[in-house]
Design a protein around this motif. Structure first.
Motif, mmCIF file in Angstrom:
data_model
loop_
_atom_site.group_PDB
_atom_site.id
_atom_site.type_symbol
_atom_site.label_atom_id
_atom_site.label_comp_id
_atom_site.label_asym_id
_atom_site.label_seq_id
_atom_site.Cartn_x
_atom_site.Cartn_y
_atom_site.Cartn_z
ATOM 1 N N UNK A 1 0.829 -1.207 0.000
ATOM 2 C CA UNK A 1 0.000 0.000 0.000
ATOM 3 C C UNK A 1 0.864 1.258 0.000
ATOM 4 N N UNK A 2 2.094 1.167 -0.490
ATOM 5 C CA UNK A 2 3.026 2.281 -0.397
ATOM 6 C C UNK A 2 3.416 2.779 -1.788
ATOM 7 N N UNK A 3 4.023 3.980 -1.797
ATOM 8 C CA UNK A 3 4.667 4.467 -3.002
ATOM 9 C C UNK A 3 6.066 3.867 -3.097
ATOM 10 N N UNK A 4 6.508 3.569 -4.310
ATOM 11 C CA UNK A 4 7.907 3.234 -4.509
ATOM 12 C C UNK A 4 8.710 4.531 -4.582
ATOM 13 N N UNK A 5 9.966 4.487 -4.134
ATOM 14 C CA UNK A 5 10.849 5.652 -4.160
ATOM 15 C C UNK A 5 12.138 5.276 -4.886
#
Length: 369
Positions: free
Chosen positions: A308-312
């Motif tokens: 449920x996260x953004x990739x960085x």
């Protein structure tokens, strides 16, 4: 990071206004491309510090002049209400500088000059402007409906939407209302910014190209399903996802689809884009890297934990937090896993600065290097 680079340019060209340039956004910056211009952490060595929070850490945090700004949330089952906590924490030590609280669910902040901007899902929905040095409220404005996301900031104007079909433009410093308009379906994301254009997705799945000079859309694109995250802007394209699990590349000039790909899973976070590669994680832990020109899959990874996260992205490394309690680092070009770190709870979107990775996990903010 990008904001530090901008600040350096200001010092070289003193005729430019510091105050018009000192902007900090999460997920890489105003373009929402997930790319941080800093030195990557190429391997995990140790936990620098671990600061306990009063609730579960929210998704993103930002850094400004060696201070981490983050939020946490605690849910009261008896009253069915949320209490949010806002922190300013020293990046080198984890020491809390100040702590304040607001009722409702609070977004990741933005910073312009000395002001933090938050969206809050109170009963009537509000946007807040808060002094970054002490956490004191400068102004707030109601949107009548949930508005738990960051505003976009251009010059002296602050742009945000609400679930209740409303679009607002207010003055950054005073909070005075400049414009209130209608967006069918409502908005639940921060707009991405390119020059005087804003790009955002509404709850019905329309990507809007909004010209701030005339306060109107110049085009919209229908993705077929709603979204709650900003598109990533890169090389004349907007890369967006919708909740049905499809990723799109849209031409910024025409609003026409260049390509799309159905992952077969749902997605709730924005892509990160660098070197003609767009990375994204699905809710079931599938990590994709797409060719930005044609949508072909360059590589794919799968992890057991929900995503449920953004990739960085920093340099040639993709950082991904996962609900299997791990932070992963992959090679941007090959997908090879470089290293991983296991926390005590699910890992939210990582923030990278000077060979250090910051992220919330459970009721803690971590600094690892």
């Amino acid at each position: 990071m990008k904001t530090k680079f901008i600040f350096t340019l200001i010092l070289i060209f003193p005729t430019l206004s510091i105050f018009s340039q000192d902007l900090v956004f999460n997920h890489g910056g105003a373009l929402n491309d997930g790319v941080y211009e800093t030195t990557p952490l190429t391997r995990f060595n140790e936990i620098s510090w671990k600061t306990e929070l009063k609730g579960k850490g929210n998704e993103d945090c930002i850094i400004h002049r060696d201070v981490i700004y983050t939020t946490a949330r605690k849910y009261n089952r008896e009253t069915k209400t949320h209490k949010s906590y806002i922190y300013a924490i020293k990046a080198h030590s984890g020491e809390v500088i100040w702590l304040d609280s607001l009722n409702g669910r609070v977004s990741t902040p933005n910073i312009k000059d000395s002001i933090l901007y938050y969206g809050v899902d109170e009963q009537d929905g509000r946007q807040y402007a808060i002094n970054k040095d002490n956490g004191k409220i400068i102004w707030s404005i109601t949107s009548r409906y949930a508005a738990c996301w960051q505003p976009a900031i251009i010059g002296d104007k602050n742009y945000f939407g609400s679930h209740g079909d409303r679009w607002y433009v207010v003055n950054n410093i005073t909070g005075d209302l400049i414009l209130k308009d209608t967006i069918d379906g409502g908005i639940c994301c921060r707009p991405s910014i390119l020059d005087t254009m804003l790009y955002f997705v509404d709850r019905k799945g329309l990507l809007h190209a909004y010209n701030t000079k005339i306060d109107k859309d110049i085009w919209t694109f229908n993705s077929g399903a709603g979204s709650n995250n900003a598109p990533a802007i890169y090389e004349g394209k907007a890369f967006m996802i919708n909740k049905s699990g499809e990723i799109f590349a849209i031409d910024l000039k025409t609003g026409q689809k260049i390509w799309s790909y159905k992952t077969g899973d749902t997605m709730f976070r924005s892509p990160a884009v660098k070197d003609k590669t767009a990375t994204v994680i699905t809710t079931n832990g599938l990590i994709f890297a797409f060719d930005t020109e044609n949508g072909e899959i360059k590589w794919q990874q799968e992890k057991k934990g929900l995503g449920y996260t953004n990739t960085s992205i920093v340099d040639n490394i993709v950082y991904v937090g996962c609900a299997d309690n791990h932070l992963y680092a992959f090679d941007l070009y090959t997908g090879k896993e470089i290293w991983n770190f296991k926390a005590d709870s699910k890992v939210n979107t990582p923030l990278i600065d000077n060979e250090t990775v910051y992220f919330t996990s459970g009721e803690y903010l971590y600094s690892i290097k």
